[in-house]
Design an enzyme around this catalytic site. Structure first.
Site, mmCIF file in Angstrom:
data_model
loop_
_atom_site.group_PDB
_atom_site.id
_atom_site.type_symbol
_atom_site.label_atom_id
_atom_site.label_comp_id
_atom_site.label_asym_id
_atom_site.label_seq_id
_atom_site.Cartn_x
_atom_site.Cartn_y
_atom_site.Cartn_z
ATOM 1 N N GLY A 69 0.946 -1.286 -0.015
ATOM 2 C CA GLY A 69 0.072 0.033 -0.187
ATOM 3 C C GLY A 69 0.901 1.169 -0.027
ATOM 4 N N GLU A 70 0.260 2.560 -0.489
ATOM 5 C CA GLU A 70 0.892 3.496 -0.329
ATOM 6 C C GLU A 70 0.072 4.594 0.175
ATOM 7 O OE1 GLU A 70 3.274 4.783 -4.016
ATOM 8 O OE2 GLU A 70 1.747 3.504 -4.989
ATOM 9 N N GLY A 71 0.691 5.653 0.897
ATOM 10 C CA GLY A 71 0.109 6.799 1.588
ATOM 11 C C GLY A 71 0.849 8.107 1.106
ATOM 12 N N GLY A 72 0.510 9.067 1.766
ATOM 13 C CA GLY A 72 0.907 10.426 1.311
ATOM 14 C C GLY A 72 2.459 10.524 1.656
ATOM 15 N N GLY A 102 4.458 7.795 2.443
ATOM 16 C CA GLY A 102 5.392 6.670 2.245
ATOM 17 C C GLY A 102 4.779 5.417 1.504
ATOM 18 N N LYS A 154 8.241 -0.600 5.751
ATOM 19 C CA LYS A 154 7.481 0.556 5.529
ATOM 20 C C LYS A 154 8.415 1.659 5.365
ATOM 21 C CE LYS A 154 4.450 3.679 8.279
ATOM 22 N NZ LYS A 154 3.613 3.882 9.432
ATOM 23 N N ASP A 172 -3.167 7.059 14.558
ATOM 24 C CA ASP A 172 -3.442 7.065 13.402
ATOM 25 C C ASP A 172 -4.195 5.612 13.279
ATOM 26 O OD1 ASP A 172 -4.156 7.694 10.621
ATOM 27 O OD2 ASP A 172 -1.994 6.908 9.887
#
Length: 133
Positions: free
Chosen positions: A13-16, A18, A35, A129
């Site tokens: 998965g990807e986030g803002g 990383g 991560k 989070d």
């Protein structure tokens, strides 16, 4: 290849800030979750410090419902990485998308989450989070 011991296998998965990958720990012949914090954020000392605190915090909690940190380091291009145990399976978000959870299961999962948060609180760690993924 990261630090001559982790080979990236796939992206989880990807986030803002990383991404999370499945990686093969070559010396232990074991899959782990790796991560990363994006290189463009590595120049922000506050974000790097927060990522480092996350690594230290997850290494301090030993609980059946908390994944522990195994390694932490800097990437050659300037980003950072955190290695944690890989947990395979369906996320709570994916499960909920199929329909409402039966109340006994919802209660059991809620109890597991509360138990894990209590373990973090006992270690003086506040999770900021929490999400069903």
């Amino acid at each position: 290849m990261i630090d001559d011991r982790y080979r990236i296998v796939e992206i989880l998965g990807e986030g803002g800030m990383g991404a999370v990958f499945v990686a093969q720990h070559l010396k232990l012949n074991k899959q782990v979750a790796l991560k990363t914090i994006r290189t463009e954020f590595s120049g922000d000392p506050q974000l790097v410090a927060r990522f480092s605190r996350e690594a230290m915090a997850t290494a301090q909690i030993e609980h059946q419902h908390v994944v522990s940190a195994l390694d932490f380091g800097e990437l050659p291009e300037g980003g950072h990485y955190l290695v944690i145990g890989l947990v395979r399976g369906e996320s709570l978000t994916q499960h909920i998308r199929r329909g409402a959870l039966p109340w006994p299961l919802a209660a059991e999962l809620g109890a597991q989450i509360a138990d894990a948060l209590a373990a973090a609180a006992a270690a003086r760690i506040i999770h900021r989070d929490l999400k069903p993924d």
